[in-house]
Design an enzyme around this catalytic site. Sequence first.
Site, PDB file in Angstrom:
ATOM      1  N   VAL A  89       0.952  -1.235  -0.053  1.00 50.70           N
ATOM      2  CA  VAL A  89       0.082  -0.022   0.108  1.00 50.70           C
ATOM      3  C   VAL A  89       0.880   1.221  -0.044  1.00 50.70           C
ATOM      4  O   VAL A  89       1.613   1.393   0.881  1.00 50.70           O
ATOM      5  CB  VAL A  89      -0.846  -0.091   1.248  1.00 50.70           C
ATOM      6  CG1 VAL A  89      -1.718   1.320   1.198  1.00 50.70           C
ATOM      7  CG2 VAL A  89      -1.910  -1.297   1.448  1.00 50.70           C
ATOM      8  N   TYR A 133      -0.675  -8.987  11.136  1.00 51.00           N
ATOM      9  CA  TYR A 133      -1.104 -10.383  10.708  1.00 51.00           C
ATOM     10  C   TYR A 133      -1.634 -11.159  11.812  1.00 51.00           C
ATOM     11  O   TYR A 133      -2.659 -11.911  11.609  1.00 51.00           O
ATOM     12  CB  TYR A 133       0.040 -10.979   9.876  1.00 51.00           C
ATOM     13  CG  TYR A 133       0.471 -10.333   8.633  1.00 51.00           C
ATOM     14  CD1 TYR A 133      -0.175  -9.554   7.835  1.00 51.00           C
ATOM     15  CD2 TYR A 133       1.946 -10.362   8.243  1.00 51.00           C
ATOM     16  CE1 TYR A 133      -0.022  -9.085   6.778  1.00 51.00           C
ATOM     17  CE2 TYR A 133       2.540  -9.762   7.352  1.00 51.00           C
ATOM     18  CZ  TYR A 133       1.532  -8.948   6.516  1.00 51.00           C
ATOM     19  OH  TYR A 133       1.966  -8.496   5.365  1.00 51.00           O
TER      20      TYR A 133
END
Length: 162
Positions: A89, A133
Amino acid sequence: MTQFAIRPATPLDVVHIQAMILELAVFEKLEHLVASTEALLHEGLFGARPSCEAIVGEENGEVVCFALFFHNFSTFLTKKGLYLEDLYVLQSHRGNGYGTKMLARLAQIAVERECGRFEWSVLDWNEPAIQFYKSMGADVMPDWRICRLTGDTLTAMAERQS
């Protein structure tokens, strides 16, 4: 109002993906390893025998993130898996939940394709990514290490016939 959409990458997206690959390499302190070019990326994604796929995320029509992935196979599950090679990103667009949305879309693809698992790697020093994560429910596998042959060592191994 900001609009975010995820779609499969097209050949026109190669220029954007390549630029983000270079930014990712700098972030990971691995720019010295980059051999990628737009032509090679195009061949990998859209050539006669594509070896990977990509999705892109657009904010108001501008490509701001990508995920490049391919299938692997688990002998234990005897099912294909989805392997995420890279997700990136743009720095200026982080904090908007786009990474989460991209991972969720990849998980949907894995489920749609009846994959047994969805995997990726993370650098051991990238603690923010590791925590991100984990917060999503991912298991960070402490007992596994990636093994890799490239360049001259790959060629030398290929030449071993004994």
